[in-house]
Enzyme design. Structure first.
Site, PDB file in Angstrom:
ATOM      1  N   CYS A 150      38.580  13.375  34.848  1.00 22.21           N
ATOM      2  CA  CYS A 150      38.672  14.487  35.790  1.00 22.21           C
ATOM      3  C   CYS A 150      37.600  15.500  35.421  1.00 22.21           C
ATOM      4  O   CYS A 150      37.406  15.796  34.243  1.00 22.21           O
ATOM      5  CB  CYS A 150      40.063  15.122  35.675  1.00 22.21           C
ATOM      6  SG  CYS A 150      40.277  16.558  36.747  1.00 22.21           S
ATOM      7  N   LEU A 151      36.905  16.026  36.431  1.00 23.38           N
ATOM      8  CA  LEU A 151      35.839  17.003  36.171  1.00 23.38           C
ATOM      9  C   LEU A 151      36.380  18.244  35.459  1.00 23.38           C
ATOM     10  O   LEU A 151      35.641  18.926  34.765  1.00 23.38           O
ATOM     11  CB  LEU A 151      35.171  17.420  37.492  1.00 23.38           C
ATOM     12  CG  LEU A 151      34.376  16.337  38.224  1.00 23.38           C
ATOM     13  CD1 LEU A 151      33.849  16.879  39.543  1.00 23.38           C
ATOM     14  CD2 LEU A 151      33.242  15.810  37.363  1.00 23.38           C
ATOM     15  N   GLN A 183      39.802  23.123  41.954  1.00 22.79           N
ATOM     16  CA  GLN A 183      38.842  22.912  40.863  1.00 22.79           C
ATOM     17  C   GLN A 183      37.615  23.817  40.950  1.00 22.79           C
ATOM     18  O   GLN A 183      36.838  23.889  40.002  1.00 22.79           O
ATOM     19  CB  GLN A 183      38.375  21.453  40.834  1.00 22.79           C
ATOM     20  CG  GLN A 183      39.484  20.495  40.425  1.00 22.79           C
ATOM     21  CD  GLN A 183      38.944  19.084  40.337  1.00 22.79           C
ATOM     22  OE1 GLN A 183      38.850  18.386  41.337  1.00 22.79           O
ATOM     23  NE2 GLN A 183      38.581  18.664  39.139  1.00 22.79           N
ATOM     24  N   HIS A 186      44.646  10.920  42.883  1.00 19.78           N
ATOM     25  CA  HIS A 186      44.192  11.928  41.918  1.00 19.78           C
ATOM     26  C   HIS A 186      43.989  13.285  42.608  1.00 19.78           C
ATOM     27  O   HIS A 186      44.441  14.315  42.102  1.00 19.78           O
ATOM     28  CB  HIS A 186      42.888  11.425  41.266  1.00 19.78           C
ATOM     29  CG  HIS A 186      42.323  12.330  40.224  1.00 19.78           C
ATOM     30  ND1 HIS A 186      42.263  11.988  38.888  1.00 19.78           N
ATOM     31  CD2 HIS A 186      41.774  13.577  40.318  1.00 19.78           C
ATOM     32  CE1 HIS A 186      41.706  12.992  38.218  1.00 19.78           C
ATOM     33  NE2 HIS A 186      41.395  13.963  39.059  1.00 19.78           N
ATOM     34  N   GLU A 187      43.327  13.263  43.773  1.00 16.68           N
ATOM     35  CA  GLU A 187      43.024  14.527  44.464  1.00 16.68           C
ATOM     36  C   GLU A 187      44.283  15.140  45.095  1.00 16.68           C
ATOM     37  O   GLU A 187      44.451  16.363  45.075  1.00 16.68           O
ATOM     38  CB  GLU A 187      41.928  14.338  45.523  1.00 16.68           C
ATOM     39  CG  GLU A 187      40.592  13.806  44.989  1.00 16.68           C
ATOM     40  CD  GLU A 187      40.076  14.512  43.742  1.00 16.68           C
ATOM     41  OE1 GLU A 187      40.343  15.714  43.574  1.00 16.68           O
ATOM     42  OE2 GLU A 187      39.403  13.848  42.923  1.00 16.68           O
ATOM     43  N   HIS A 231      46.055  16.942  42.469  1.00 16.08           N
ATOM     44  CA  HIS A 231      45.443  18.249  42.199  1.00 16.08           C
ATOM     45  C   HIS A 231      46.023  19.310  43.134  1.00 16.08           C
ATOM     46  O   HIS A 231      46.301  20.436  42.707  1.00 16.08           O
ATOM     47  CB  HIS A 231      43.927  18.203  42.459  1.00 16.08           C
ATOM     48  CG  HIS A 231      43.115  17.883  41.229  1.00 16.08           C
ATOM     49  ND1 HIS A 231      43.168  18.643  40.081  1.00 16.08           N
ATOM     50  CD2 HIS A 231      42.215  16.898  40.978  1.00 16.08           C
ATOM     51  CE1 HIS A 231      42.333  18.135  39.179  1.00 16.08           C
ATOM     52  NE2 HIS A 231      41.743  17.070  39.697  1.00 16.08           N
ATOM     53  N   GLY A 264      35.149  12.795  43.345  1.00 16.88           N
ATOM     54  CA  GLY A 264      36.228  13.472  44.063  1.00 16.88           C
ATOM     55  C   GLY A 264      36.358  14.890  43.532  1.00 16.88           C
ATOM     56  O   GLY A 264      36.072  15.139  42.364  1.00 16.88           O
TER      57      GLY A 264
END
Ligand code: NI
Length: 169
Positions: free
Chosen positions: A92-93, A50, A134-135, A138, A45
């Site tokens: 998370c990236l 990001q 999660h997204e 963000h 994701g």
């Protein structure tokens, strides 16, 4: 084009992103780049902030390229229903090499627009529900570490500060 992933500490990650109003070729290109960048970073994701783009766009593929139909583009997404509770390890990236258990809804229905601006609703369970939450977080300037204990969060932040000082972040 593969964008570098913005890491924790960059203010773009902690500001609510702006709504997408124009559904054009530029948006399509950006979404393609987001998938490419997500796969390159080995993620399932990715939210536009990001890659430093403060817009309400997220891409998800919980199968990681295995099922081409599993690619989901969420423009201006909103969670409209949540059910159940489920705790699982999450990363998370933008916070690489850290993971913590996060309790989230088990089933989530989201309402979003597609690349043409058409509204649609979709429901996800388990990992997909987790990705939706999660997204969407963000896009509201919220990171998963806001869902863990202050103690664990401070520990992660302290470790990151050390990495920053060492030039490793
Ligand atoms: Ni993330």
């Amino acid at each position: 084009m593969i964008y570098p992933i913005v890491k924790f500490g960059n203010p773009v990650l902690e500001k609510p992103a702006a709504k997408v109003a124009v559904f054009d070729g530029e948006l399509k290109m950006l979404v393609e780049d987001m998938f490419e960048s997500m796969y390159a970073a080995r993620g399932v994701g990715l939210a536009a902030p990001q890659i430093g783009v403060p817009l309400r766009i997220a891409v998800v593929d919980v199968t990681f390229k295995e099922d081409p139909d599993a690619q989901i583009v969420l423009v201006n997404p909103e969670i409209i229903h949540k059910e159940g509770r489920h705790s699982q390890s999450e990363g998370c990236l933008s916070i690489p090499d850290f993971r913590e258990n996060v309790s989230r809804a088990k089933i989530v229905t989201i309402r979003a627009q597609d690349l043409n601006g058409q509204f649609f609703e979709t429901t996800g369970e388990d990992l997909l529900a987790r990705a939706f939450q999660h997204e969407t977080d963000h896009l509201n300037g919220k990171l998963y570490i806001s869902h863990i204990s202050a103690l664990k969060r401070d520990l992660i932040k302290r470790k990151i500060r050390k990495l920053v000082k060492a030039g490793e972040w």
